[in-house]
Design a protein around this motif. Structure first.
Motif, PDB file in Angstrom:
ATOM      1  N   VAL A 186      -0.404  14.533   0.644  1.00 42.24           N
ATOM      2  CA  VAL A 186       0.492  13.803  -0.257  1.00 42.24           C
ATOM      3  C   VAL A 186       1.874  14.466  -0.282  1.00 42.24           C
ATOM      4  O   VAL A 186       2.907  13.782  -0.264  1.00 42.24           O
ATOM      5  CB  VAL A 186      -0.110  13.715  -1.670  1.00 42.24           C
ATOM      6  CG1 VAL A 186       0.917  13.190  -2.669  1.00 42.24           C
ATOM      7  CG2 VAL A 186      -1.335  12.803  -1.661  1.00 42.24           C
ATOM      8  N   ASN A 187       1.903  15.785  -0.302  1.00 45.72           N
ATOM      9  CA  ASN A 187       3.196  16.490  -0.232  1.00 45.72           C
ATOM     10  C   ASN A 187       3.942  16.133   1.047  1.00 45.72           C
ATOM     11  O   ASN A 187       5.169  15.986   1.056  1.00 45.72           O
ATOM     12  CB  ASN A 187       2.988  18.008  -0.296  1.00 45.72           C
ATOM     13  CG  ASN A 187       2.576  18.488  -1.677  1.00 45.72           C
ATOM     14  OD1 ASN A 187       2.802  17.797  -2.671  1.00 45.72           O
ATOM     15  ND2 ASN A 187       1.969  19.655  -1.747  1.00 45.72           N
ATOM     16  N   ALA A 188       3.195  15.975   2.130  1.00 45.05           N
ATOM     17  CA  ALA A 188       3.815  15.659   3.419  1.00 45.05           C
ATOM     18  C   ALA A 188       4.456  14.282   3.410  1.00 45.05           C
ATOM     19  O   ALA A 188       5.563  14.096   3.926  1.00 45.05           O
ATOM     20  CB  ALA A 188       2.773  15.752   4.532  1.00 45.05           C
TER      21      ALA A 188
ATOM     22  N   VAL B  36       0.836  -1.200   0.000  1.00 44.37           N
ATOM     23  CA  VAL B  36       0.000   0.000   0.000  1.00 44.37           C
ATOM     24  C   VAL B  36       0.871   1.250   0.000  1.00 44.37           C
ATOM     25  O   VAL B  36       1.973   1.264   0.552  1.00 44.37           O
ATOM     26  CB  VAL B  36      -0.955   0.021   1.218  1.00 44.37           C
ATOM     27  CG1 VAL B  36      -1.895  -1.165   1.178  1.00 44.37           C
ATOM     28  CG2 VAL B  36      -0.188   0.043   2.538  1.00 44.37           C
ATOM     29  N   SER B  37       0.371   2.301  -0.618  1.00 45.23           N
ATOM     30  CA  SER B  37       1.057   3.589  -0.574  1.00 45.23           C
ATOM     31  C   SER B  37       1.182   4.032   0.877  1.00 45.23           C
ATOM     32  O   SER B  37       0.314   3.743   1.708  1.00 45.23           O
ATOM     33  CB  SER B  37       0.285   4.633  -1.389  1.00 45.23           C
ATOM     34  OG  SER B  37      -1.094   4.632  -1.046  1.00 45.23           O
ATOM     35  N   GLU B  38       2.302   4.717   1.196  1.00 48.19           N
ATOM     36  CA  GLU B  38       2.530   5.111   2.583  1.00 48.19           C
ATOM     37  C   GLU B  38       1.405   5.972   3.143  1.00 48.19           C
ATOM     38  O   GLU B  38       1.175   6.005   4.344  1.00 48.19           O
ATOM     39  CB  GLU B  38       3.865   5.851   2.712  1.00 48.19           C
ATOM     40  CG  GLU B  38       5.068   4.946   2.572  1.00 48.19           C
ATOM     41  CD  GLU B  38       6.370   5.675   2.835  1.00 48.19           C
ATOM     42  OE1 GLU B  38       7.301   5.042   3.370  1.00 48.19           O
ATOM     43  OE2 GLU B  38       6.468   6.873   2.501  1.00 48.19           O
TER      44      GLU B  38
ATOM     45  N   LEU C 219      -2.672  11.025  -7.759  1.00 48.34           N
ATOM     46  CA  LEU C 219      -1.496  11.478  -7.009  1.00 48.34           C
ATOM     47  C   LEU C 219      -0.621  10.321  -6.522  1.00 48.34           C
ATOM     48  O   LEU C 219       0.406  10.542  -5.886  1.00 48.34           O
ATOM     49  CB  LEU C 219      -1.925  12.326  -5.812  1.00 48.34           C
ATOM     50  CG  LEU C 219      -2.481  13.718  -6.149  1.00 48.34           C
ATOM     51  CD1 LEU C 219      -3.106  14.357  -4.909  1.00 48.34           C
ATOM     52  CD2 LEU C 219      -1.378  14.626  -6.698  1.00 48.34           C
ATOM     53  N   GLY C 220      -1.056   9.092  -6.793  1.00 47.88           N
ATOM     54  CA  GLY C 220      -0.241   7.937  -6.434  1.00 47.88           C
ATOM     55  C   GLY C 220      -0.737   7.138  -5.246  1.00 47.88           C
ATOM     56  O   GLY C 220      -0.111   6.149  -4.862  1.00 47.88           O
ATOM     57  N   ILE C 221      -1.852   7.546  -4.647  1.00 46.49           N
ATOM     58  CA  ILE C 221      -2.443   6.764  -3.559  1.00 46.49           C
ATOM     59  C   ILE C 221      -3.118   5.529  -4.151  1.00 46.49           C
ATOM     60  O   ILE C 221      -3.882   5.647  -5.114  1.00 46.49           O
ATOM     61  CB  ILE C 221      -3.466   7.618  -2.779  1.00 46.49           C
ATOM     62  CG1 ILE C 221      -2.748   8.713  -1.985  1.00 46.49           C
ATOM     63  CG2 ILE C 221      -4.312   6.763  -1.853  1.00 46.49           C
ATOM     64  CD1 ILE C 221      -3.683   9.708  -1.309  1.00 46.49           C
ATOM     65  N   ASN C 222      -2.828   4.366  -3.597  1.00 46.06           N
ATOM     66  CA  ASN C 222      -3.478   3.154  -4.104  1.00 46.06           C
ATOM     67  C   ASN C 222      -4.329   2.457  -3.047  1.00 46.06           C
ATOM     68  O   ASN C 222      -4.877   1.383  -3.289  1.00 46.06           O
ATOM     69  CB  ASN C 222      -2.434   2.168  -4.651  1.00 46.06           C
ATOM     70  CG  ASN C 222      -1.691   1.416  -3.551  1.00 46.06           C
ATOM     71  OD1 ASN C 222      -1.621   1.862  -2.410  1.00 46.06           O
ATOM     72  ND2 ASN C 222      -1.122   0.269  -3.896  1.00 46.06           N
ATOM     73  N   TYR C 223      -4.426   3.075  -1.865  1.00 46.01           N
ATOM     74  CA  TYR C 223      -5.082   2.429  -0.727  1.00 46.01           C
ATOM     75  C   TYR C 223      -6.258   3.284  -0.254  1.00 46.01           C
ATOM     76  O   TYR C 223      -6.069   4.423   0.191  1.00 46.01           O
ATOM     77  CB  TYR C 223      -4.038   2.235   0.381  1.00 46.01           C
ATOM     78  CG  TYR C 223      -4.563   1.733   1.693  1.00 46.01           C
ATOM     79  CD1 TYR C 223      -5.528   0.733   1.755  1.00 46.01           C
ATOM     80  CD2 TYR C 223      -4.082   2.247   2.890  1.00 46.01           C
ATOM     81  CE1 TYR C 223      -5.998   0.275   2.968  1.00 46.01           C
ATOM     82  CE2 TYR C 223      -4.536   1.790   4.122  1.00 46.01           C
ATOM     83  CZ  TYR C 223      -5.500   0.805   4.143  1.00 46.01           C
ATOM     84  OH  TYR C 223      -5.961   0.350   5.340  1.00 46.01           O
TER      85      TYR C 223
ATOM     86  N   GLY D 125      12.797  22.169   8.846  1.00 45.73           N
ATOM     87  CA  GLY D 125      12.729  21.868   7.415  1.00 45.73           C
ATOM     88  C   GLY D 125      11.414  21.266   6.978  1.00 45.73           C
ATOM     89  O   GLY D 125      11.262  20.884   5.814  1.00 45.73           O
ATOM     90  N   HIS D 126      10.470  21.178   7.902  1.00 47.93           N
ATOM     91  CA  HIS D 126       9.181  20.551   7.596  1.00 47.93           C
ATOM     92  C   HIS D 126       8.038  21.456   8.041  1.00 47.93           C
ATOM     93  O   HIS D 126       8.153  22.168   9.035  1.00 47.93           O
ATOM     94  CB  HIS D 126       9.038  19.210   8.323  1.00 47.93           C
ATOM     95  CG  HIS D 126       9.969  18.151   7.858  1.00 47.93           C
ATOM     96  ND1 HIS D 126      11.271  18.045   8.312  1.00 47.93           N
ATOM     97  CD2 HIS D 126       9.803  17.138   6.968  1.00 47.93           C
ATOM     98  CE1 HIS D 126      11.858  17.004   7.737  1.00 47.93           C
ATOM     99  NE2 HIS D 126      10.996  16.444   6.920  1.00 47.93           N
ATOM    100  N   THR D 127       6.932  21.387   7.310  1.00 56.24           N
ATOM    101  CA  THR D 127       5.701  22.001   7.799  1.00 56.24           C
ATOM    102  C   THR D 127       5.173  21.140   8.943  1.00 56.24           C
ATOM    103  O   THR D 127       5.631  20.009   9.153  1.00 56.24           O
ATOM    104  CB  THR D 127       4.635  22.082   6.697  1.00 56.24           C
ATOM    105  OG1 THR D 127       4.243  20.736   6.338  1.00 56.24           O
ATOM    106  CG2 THR D 127       5.151  22.811   5.467  1.00 56.24           C
ATOM    107  N   LEU D 128       4.200  21.649   9.661  1.00 61.42           N
ATOM    108  CA  LEU D 128       3.606  20.883  10.751  1.00 61.42           C
ATOM    109  C   LEU D 128       2.957  19.598  10.215  1.00 61.42           C
ATOM    110  O   LEU D 128       3.073  18.524  10.821  1.00 61.42           O
ATOM    111  CB  LEU D 128       2.575  21.744  11.487  1.00 61.42           C
ATOM    112  CG  LEU D 128       2.082  21.249  12.849  1.00 61.42           C
ATOM    113  CD1 LEU D 128       3.245  20.962  13.795  1.00 61.42           C
ATOM    114  CD2 LEU D 128       1.140  22.278  13.464  1.00 61.42           C
ATOM    115  N   THR D 129       2.300  19.714   9.073  1.00 55.90           N
ATOM    116  CA  THR D 129       1.691  18.537   8.446  1.00 55.90           C
ATOM    117  C   THR D 129       2.749  17.503   8.097  1.00 55.90           C
ATOM    118  O   THR D 129       2.572  16.300   8.345  1.00 55.90           O
ATOM    119  CB  THR D 129       0.919  18.940   7.179  1.00 55.90           C
ATOM    120  OG1 THR D 129      -0.106  19.870   7.523  1.00 55.90           O
ATOM    121  CG2 THR D 129       0.286  17.730   6.497  1.00 55.90           C
TER     122      THR D 129
END
Length: 306
Positions: A276-278, A13-15, A40-44, A242-246
């Motif tokens: 998905v970006n996260a 499954v996609s992460e 967007l690449g989600i398969n689950y 280096g990361h957003t909260l999401t």
């Protein structure tokens, strides 16, 4: 998008999956969100017969009808509705599970379900009978694998010990670390955790805290008062510059090998894209991960332990 294996199954499954509960009741909007997720690449995709009295399964079925082989389709069973009775009631019996799966298959417009999950459960259930129902459905080819959706340690231990589940769905986030106590046991038994609620009702998103619900403003969230949240969220940003909260929220969950996928919901395409970006963001460093653990609470489930 990176994929992970669920337990010892051949389901990769996609992460990040799509928790379909928040799709709503407008068909065109719901179908557009599912279509975008797949693009967007989600398969689950994760739904349940409970959501909007089966309407959610119908929407998911329509959305994936022409790309069924590209999708890992998960749904849930155990909550029963009957006209004339007061609300939903719990029924994990073999007879009901084998009846309910036919209704889910019809609504989903498919002849098999990739992952069929028990939607709850108590230690007082006839667990052997429930397992027998799922095993028979596997033998019949109606389902490929099965799992449970539960946060009760005593129920989880029984299913890990007695069944061939490949997954356990649990509410898990940086603000709800209760499942971590059980990760070693689950991992040792080669079962995966599916993390629902990774955004903690939107608290771990880019939405300002002052936009939180009145309930959260008054009562806080789990072990955190509103005042504690107001102090903690900026600290999370400082720890992961280096990361957003999401991104920090989702990458925190995925740091653990036992996690098969995170499944935030999305009621808007913009939310979906942010999620998905996260998941595509860089992993947290070991130091960042440990610092996040040091500034948050590692609570435990106090009930259903015996």
């Amino acid at each position: 998008m990176q994929k992970r294996q669920l337990g010892q199954s051949d389901l990769f499954v996609s992460e990040i999956g799509l928790g379909c509960m928040s799709l709503g009741k407008e068909e065109i909007k719901a179908l557009s969100i599912v279509d975008e997720a797949l693009d967007l690449g989600i398969n689950y995709l994760d739904t349940a017969d409970l959501y909007d009295f089966g309407l959610n399964e119908e929407f998911v079925g329509k959305a994936v009808k022409n790309r069924r082989k590209d999708v890992i389709l998960a749904t849930k069973v155990g909550n029963r509705w009957e006209e004339g009775k007061d609300g939903w009631f719990w029924d994990p019996s073999k007879n009901y599970i084998k009846k309910a799966v036919k209704d889910s298959l019809r609504r989903l417009q498919t002849d098999y379900i990739d992952l069929y999950q028990l939607h709850g459960g108590t230690i007082e259930d006839n667990i052997d009978e429930t397992i027998e129902a799922f095993e028979e459905l596997k033998q019949e080819g109606v389902i490929r694998y099965y799992g449970i959706s539960s946060i009760r340690p005593n129920v989880i231990k029984k299913y890990v010990e007695k069944s061939s589940i490949v997954s356990i769905m649990m509410q898990y986030s940086l603000l709800d670390r209760r499942p971590e106590e059980w990760f070693s046991l689950i991992h040792e038994n080669q079962v995966s955790v599916i993390a629902r609620g990774p955004m903690a009702k939107g608290l771990l998103s880019e939405r300002p805290l002052n936009k939180a619900s009145e309930k959260i403003k008054n009562d806080g969230y789990l072990d955190y008062s509103f005042q504690e949240l107001d102090k903690l969220l900026p600290k999370i940003d400082q720890v992961t510059p280096g990361h957003t909260l999401t991104e920090a929220a989702i990458r925190y969950c995925l740091q653990q090998e036992v996690i098969g996928a995170v499944i935030p919901g999305a009621s808007k395409i913009q939310q979906l894209k942010e999620n998905v970006n996260a998941v595509n963001a860089s992993p947290l460093s070991k130091d960042e991960y440990q610092e996040l653990q040091s500034i948050t609470k590692s609570s435990k489930y106090e009930q259903h332990r015996g």
